[in-house]
Design an enzyme around this catalytic site. Sequence first.
Site: not given
Lengths: 260, 260
Positions: A169, A36, A57
């Site tokens: 987040m 990850d 990402k």
Amino acid sequence: MTTGKITLLSAGPGDLDLLTIKAAKALALADIVLLDDLANPGIVSLAPRARVIRVGKRGGCKSTPQAFIERLMQRYALKGLHVVRVKGGEALLFGRAGEELAALRRAGIPVDIVNGISSGFAAAASLGVSLTHREHCQGVTFITAHKQDHGEPDWSALAATGTTLVIYMGMTRIERLCTSLMSALPACTPAAVVQWAGTQAERRWLGTLDRLAIDATDAGLGSPAVILIGPAIGEAMQWVAQPAPIHQINQEPFDAQRAA
Amino acid sequence: MTTGKITLLSAGPGDLDLLTIKAAKALALADIVLLDDLANPGIVSLAPRARVIRVGKRGGCKSTPQAFIERLMQRYALKGLHVVRVKGGEALLFGRAGEELAALRRAGIPVDIVNGISSGFAAAASLGVSLTHREHCQGVTFITAHKQDHGEPDWSALAATGTTLVIYMGMTRIERLCTSLMSALPACTPAAVVQWAGTQAERRWLGTLDRLAIDATDAGLGSPAVILIGPAIGEAMQWVAQPAPIHQINQEPFDAQRAA
């Protein structure tokens, strides 16, 4: 055909010394590591036998699609290999462990889970505070500001619990979040932001809820960071002016901009 | 006079492999280990140089008074020694880290904090579920059923958040707790109890909120255990009938009745 297995491994907040011993043992035996982007890439040094595949990402690119990651894990496991799926923080807190576990169970592949340290706990260690100091609260809520349906969490319900709030987040929507919380909590409620918690690049801000959105942003803090709100966080104010003897980092630098 | 230092160390849920590497390094260098009774006593094997002092409840005896523990830590640190205060689970979640940190700061003694795995996360690993599966919730609340003033938490406020609830120290008051939650949550809300999570003696029950108090008690589950409530926990029902390939324990047995 021998079925391999999958280890869903929590990589912690970034400091490789915050991995568990169990995680280090699983990595040492891994044939395949799916990494990850929120995990410290230096973790691959602990998996000398493994082929490493980066997922997640990269830069401005889109995420590797979840379905593709799930297929990849299954393909290697069905070849009889030991696949270690490395997730930043604690795998069972946010991230998409729930979906990955369901897909692997459906495919009949054994999964072992290795717990780890979530960045909210690393942030509390950095601030030198208990998340649940019993003079202030009797619990803590970990919440993501990013709802699946793009709606907002029910901030007033969360505030009504009296628990410390640890928000993941939340930096990209900090203004709206603070406005909502200000209608439910006193303006002077202690608040903190810890960016890259538990990494060498760690930065933090400590103040009150009414100043949170403006001052933390002015101080240059942004994602990835955890936001901590509640009287228990205020304990940090008693010693934050002193050189804080907290949370040593003993690791090589890494691209902390990617660590949650 | 040289001032020593104190490491507030999280011992995790019991499996010594769930200690962090950082914790193992701190223990290896410890001069004094103050051992909480909720930690696996086998942890002292990692501190070969240290004098070990057991604090906390022993059998039916009263707890070592908090003030005494704090004085003990300070006394040794002021002699220039490295004192490791071992706490079960994650030191910054419940326990009395807040009070201990405040006392040590007042005394001007440097404190290092080492994070660890709380039993709520070990319980989720045992059940094979994410605590925050995004199809079900957007957060998780860790709460103690034991308030400082002996009152009850505001269960309806907690239920209103829609977060998964992970309740510590709830088994001795499970009936009252379930009655309160039943007035705020559907009777069919998934619920689980994991006793001695993350130890070889681990036991668990999985069902629904309306059966929780009776069935978990009938199954012989008691303290120390964590209670988990919410739709995200229901994911475990899809595979709990199968032999669960979850959460291996690789450790020597220990007196798990004392592990939180």
